[in-house]
Design a protein around this motif. Sequence first.
Motif, PDB file in Angstrom:
ATOM      1  N   ALA B 496       0.837  -1.200   0.000  1.00 31.29           N
ATOM      2  CA  ALA B 496       0.000   0.000   0.000  1.00 31.29           C
ATOM      3  C   ALA B 496       0.872   1.250   0.000  1.00 31.29           C
ATOM      4  N   VAL B 497       1.994   1.207   0.697  1.00 30.56           N
ATOM      5  CA  VAL B 497       2.919   2.339   0.697  1.00 30.56           C
ATOM      6  C   VAL B 497       3.449   2.568  -0.717  1.00 30.56           C
ATOM      7  N   ALA B 498       3.917   1.489  -1.340  1.00 29.95           N
ATOM      8  CA  ALA B 498       4.465   1.613  -2.691  1.00 29.95           C
ATOM      9  C   ALA B 498       3.406   2.152  -3.642  1.00 29.95           C
ATOM     10  N   GLU B 499       2.184   1.663  -3.478  1.00 30.84           N
ATOM     11  CA  GLU B 499       1.124   2.073  -4.373  1.00 30.84           C
ATOM     12  C   GLU B 499       0.761   3.544  -4.163  1.00 30.84           C
ATOM     13  N   THR B 500       0.677   3.951  -2.888  1.00 24.65           N
ATOM     14  CA  THR B 500       0.358   5.343  -2.592  1.00 24.65           C
ATOM     15  C   THR B 500       1.397   6.264  -3.218  1.00 24.65           C
ATOM     16  N   ARG B 501       2.673   5.914  -3.036  1.00 19.85           N
ATOM     17  CA  ARG B 501       3.725   6.773  -3.576  1.00 19.85           C
ATOM     18  C   ARG B 501       3.686   6.805  -5.102  1.00 19.85           C
ATOM     19  N   GLU B 502       3.383   5.649  -5.676  1.00 14.70           N
ATOM     20  CA  GLU B 502       3.284   5.595  -7.134  1.00 14.70           C
ATOM     21  C   GLU B 502       2.155   6.512  -7.621  1.00 14.70           C
ATOM     22  N   ARG B 503       1.036   6.512  -6.875  1.00 16.00           N
ATOM     23  CA  ARG B 503      -0.097   7.381  -7.257  1.00 16.00           C
ATOM     24  C   ARG B 503       0.292   8.853  -7.139  1.00 16.00           C
ATOM     25  N   LEU B 504       1.075   9.173  -6.108  1.00 12.52           N
ATOM     26  CA  LEU B 504       1.493  10.563  -5.955  1.00 12.52           C
ATOM     27  C   LEU B 504       2.379  10.965  -7.126  1.00 12.52           C
ATOM     28  N   ARG B 505       3.289  10.082  -7.516  1.00 20.26           N
ATOM     29  CA  ARG B 505       4.158  10.391  -8.658  1.00 20.26           C
ATOM     30  C   ARG B 505       3.332  10.558  -9.930  1.00 20.26           C
ATOM     31  N   ALA B 506       2.347   9.667 -10.094  1.00 12.80           N
ATOM     32  CA  ALA B 506       1.519   9.752 -11.296  1.00 12.80           C
ATOM     33  C   ALA B 506       0.754  11.068 -11.320  1.00 12.80           C
ATOM     34  N   ALA B 507       0.245  11.499 -10.146  1.00 14.77           N
ATOM     35  CA  ALA B 507      -0.481  12.766 -10.093  1.00 14.77           C
ATOM     36  C   ALA B 507       0.450  13.917 -10.452  1.00 14.77           C
ATOM     37  N   ARG B 508       1.687  13.852  -9.938  1.00 13.28           N
ATOM     38  CA  ARG B 508       2.643  14.903 -10.274  1.00 13.28           C
ATOM     39  C   ARG B 508       2.900  14.927 -11.782  1.00 13.28           C
ATOM     40  N   ALA B 509       2.977  13.750 -12.367  1.00 16.67           N
ATOM     41  CA  ALA B 509       3.258  13.674 -13.799  1.00 16.67           C
ATOM     42  C   ALA B 509       2.158  14.326 -14.617  1.00 16.67           C
ATOM     43  N   THR B 510       0.932  14.355 -14.100  1.00 14.67           N
ATOM     44  CA  THR B 510      -0.148  14.997 -14.848  1.00 14.67           C
ATOM     45  C   THR B 510      -0.291  16.462 -14.494  1.00 14.67           C
ATOM     46  N   GLY B 511       0.665  17.001 -13.742  1.00 13.68           N
ATOM     47  CA  GLY B 511       0.665  18.440 -13.506  1.00 13.68           C
ATOM     48  C   GLY B 511       0.055  18.875 -12.194  1.00 13.68           C
ATOM     49  N   THR B 512      -0.291  17.929 -11.323  1.00 11.60           N
ATOM     50  CA  THR B 512      -0.829  18.304 -10.018  1.00 11.60           C
ATOM     51  C   THR B 512       0.293  18.835  -9.133  1.00 11.60           C
TER      52      THR B 512
END
Lengths: 380, 573
Positions: B496-512
Amino acid sequence: MSIPWHRPSWATPLARHSEALLIPVGALLAGFLLFALFLALQGKSPAEYYSLVYKAGFGSAFSWQNTLVRTAPLLLAALCVALPARLGLVVIGGEGAIVISGLACAQVAVLTQQAGTAPGMVLSLALMFIASALVGAAWIGAIGVLRHWRGVNETIASLLMTYIAIALMNHLVEGPMRDPNSLNKPSTAPLTDWQRVGQIPGLEVHWGLLAALICCIAAWLLIDRTTWGFGARIAGSNVRAAQLQGLPVGRMIIIVTAMAGACAGLAGAFEVAAIHGAANASLVSGIGYSGILVAFLARQNPLAIIPVAIMLAGFEASNGLVQRRMDLPDATVLVLQGIVFLAILSSETLYGRFRVFTPERWQPLPAEGEISTVQQGNPA
Amino acid sequence: MSATLPLVNAQESRAATSAELVGLSKHFGSLKALDKVSLKIDAGSLHALLGENGAGKSTLVKCMMGFYQATSGQLVVDGRERSIPNPRAAQALGLGMVYQHFTLVPSLTATENLVINRPDCPAVINWEKEKASLTEFLSTMPFQIPLNVPIYKLASGQKQKLEIIKQLYLQSTLLILDEPTSVLTPSEATEVLSLVKSLCEQRRLSVLMITHKFREVSDFADTVSVLRQGRYTGGGKVADLSHQDMAAMMMGQSAATARPGSSGGTITTAKGRSNANDNDNDNDNDNDNDNDNATASNSNSNSNSNSNSNSNSNSILQLRGIKATPRSGAGLISIDSLDVEAGRIVGVAGVSGNGQSELMEILSGQRPLLSGSMQVDGQPYTPTRKAAREAGVRYLPEEPLLNACAARMSVAENIAFRNYDLKADGKPAWWLDRTAIRNHGKDMIAAFNVKTTSPGAPIDSLSGGNVQRAVLARELTGDIRLLIASNPCFGLDFTAVAETRERLRAARATGTAILLLSEDLDEILELADTIVVMSDGSINYQCSRDEADVPTIGHYMAGHAGDSTAPIHSAPV
């Protein structure tokens, strides 16, 4: 993930709904059983008691009407508890709101007694009810305000305000508002005949029953079927989550407590305008407290309040007959209510305990991470 | 009383206890939480227990502490087979446990907590005497705890230290630590573990430490055991094992090689970071010791003043001159300037209780401002539901079940919190569309891989990782300009930690734009593009990730803006 047996799609919702229904019913039966024990210890027959309750509460058209007359205020008093409860507030001051708004109803009736024309009469009646609802809303709404802005415990505040309401009523009825003609029982001036609320055609039950039923349905729609009610339920379950969603929790608390108070206010108005015909000590009849029991038995669901209130009203309606036939004091019904209330409160701990009602526990889910549902829970 | 006081330097009082588990199994119905696990903790050794949430670590430990009775298998303590029917028996054998969650009484002081926990606590307590002897006892500790302040006023770092001190005070000789450093700063963690380690080396203590952090295992543990789905999957001397080996045992062989990118977390820190930032070339292979790593790169300790100035037009979140009252304890909340740009993560580091939770409350509208301005996308921002929706601001608080969910409501309802009051066309809705909520819930449950019996299941029936997945589904779906996250991985299991961090990176990649408040410096170093440090209610240091230097950051976290040699203490009370 391998499922060892096929689970039909209706099994999960059926289990959840059965739990919500069967646990309160079980607790109720346990309460009745304990009360039967209480009767047996006094040498009275529980079977006779329950059969008398049935006869006097539900055995005939006449007893049904008697029961339904008592149901009306009980429904409204229960809403006064159930609505705030959905927001996580335990308000037990319905009795005070009933008393104080009954007084307001009587006062408005006295002030508008001179209305002669038909529109004037309608206006007078409308004002009686609007004033009662507003006074009730202000009374319980004040508890919401204290809670939100001052952090005052709403349970204690509402209980104490009930004593204030009763004292205020006694003072006014015996003093400034007393009708000089009320000799044995100090009362306000009686309502004129056209100010009395009549009966539903074909029933010997006043219009308050219909009004109360409408309030229950409206409350259910508001809480369970509108987006506003959904927000209120979020706040009732977790204030922090609601605040993170930007929901105006404080405003919700005040609106809901005011609506609860308005319901109790209507109960007070119907007690005065349909039953007593004047405000006096008869307003302090314990309906507000019975409403707490009804709301908890119904698990704060405005629709479930209806059958529960009818049942309890039946017990109260039969009280007179039980007293005469079985030579039991009139506080007996209070003992019954107390025992049932304790049984219901105790049953709150049973939710999630029965495997048959809890789909999560039907079978272990072998996928990783799921095992932790069993392991979690700190022993300390 | 004082004669029995367990001073640490009373060397001979009790020696380290050894323990061995032989074929231990624990079944819950048909569920095998532990399946024939054997492991050995030598006297005076520090034994690490690795495994994801649900791997059986807690069950194992609860069997040792007498909370559970093993279904089969033996427990050998100091060479003799023992049955431990209850926690009291465990304590009598010298077994003590420090829990992940605090077990101190919040309204009592440290002194009172320690004394009432003593098994021989007298009926009448001579407090003067107890205080004196406790002060003496504490003087042998490498860190100080205020003895006469109620626990609720302490920062969580101090509470954790007190938990460990409590066990030493109770004369435990085999200490079980359940993720002991999850609430500590890196230097505090090093300090605490060094202390524990030195006690082991002096053979006064044996330790079984549950942890998720490989660095702690390799730096401090002598031996390690790895559990996966209730089974022992490997272990041995730490010196013989690489992080990759341990990760393979933890995740299953195939998992570690099949998904290197998403396994993220602590094992692939270096990799994750280089993914996140392309011009980051100075990472050595499998060097996830951030300390060395950052020092090797140019340590720029004079970068205090390199904050991006107001002229930055790209800023999504702009805070200027924020002042707000703190909770009791912290200094006045005072933030002169904080900017988060689109497509960037700004990490706010700091020891817990230095104003981070207040900052979160300010940003979510739960704490009024005394002065200052908050702007999102160049517009003044007042955190209401309407404004948050229009500006695209979302929140990811710590401990999702406690702070972001209505426990009694269903999974689908919880997922609907952001949009239940909108129709499909975006207009306000008055009536609840329960079908839409259920269908949206089903879609999200599938898309975010939430494991639940049904969308109608109450959310508190889910495991912690799945609650977080449901919250991520809610908060990271839609048009998000700004995400404010506070310790988003606290208490979550490995995947869940890895997944959460991956989601944060993905959000950053879309400009968040992401503001990440975290007490876990590793997390900030892994994710953030810009790092700021919060201490005593204000921001006292800022640097870009390339310049990040752990000792410098730790120095500012400790609130020492001036001198350079001061040791790190927790926030003043």
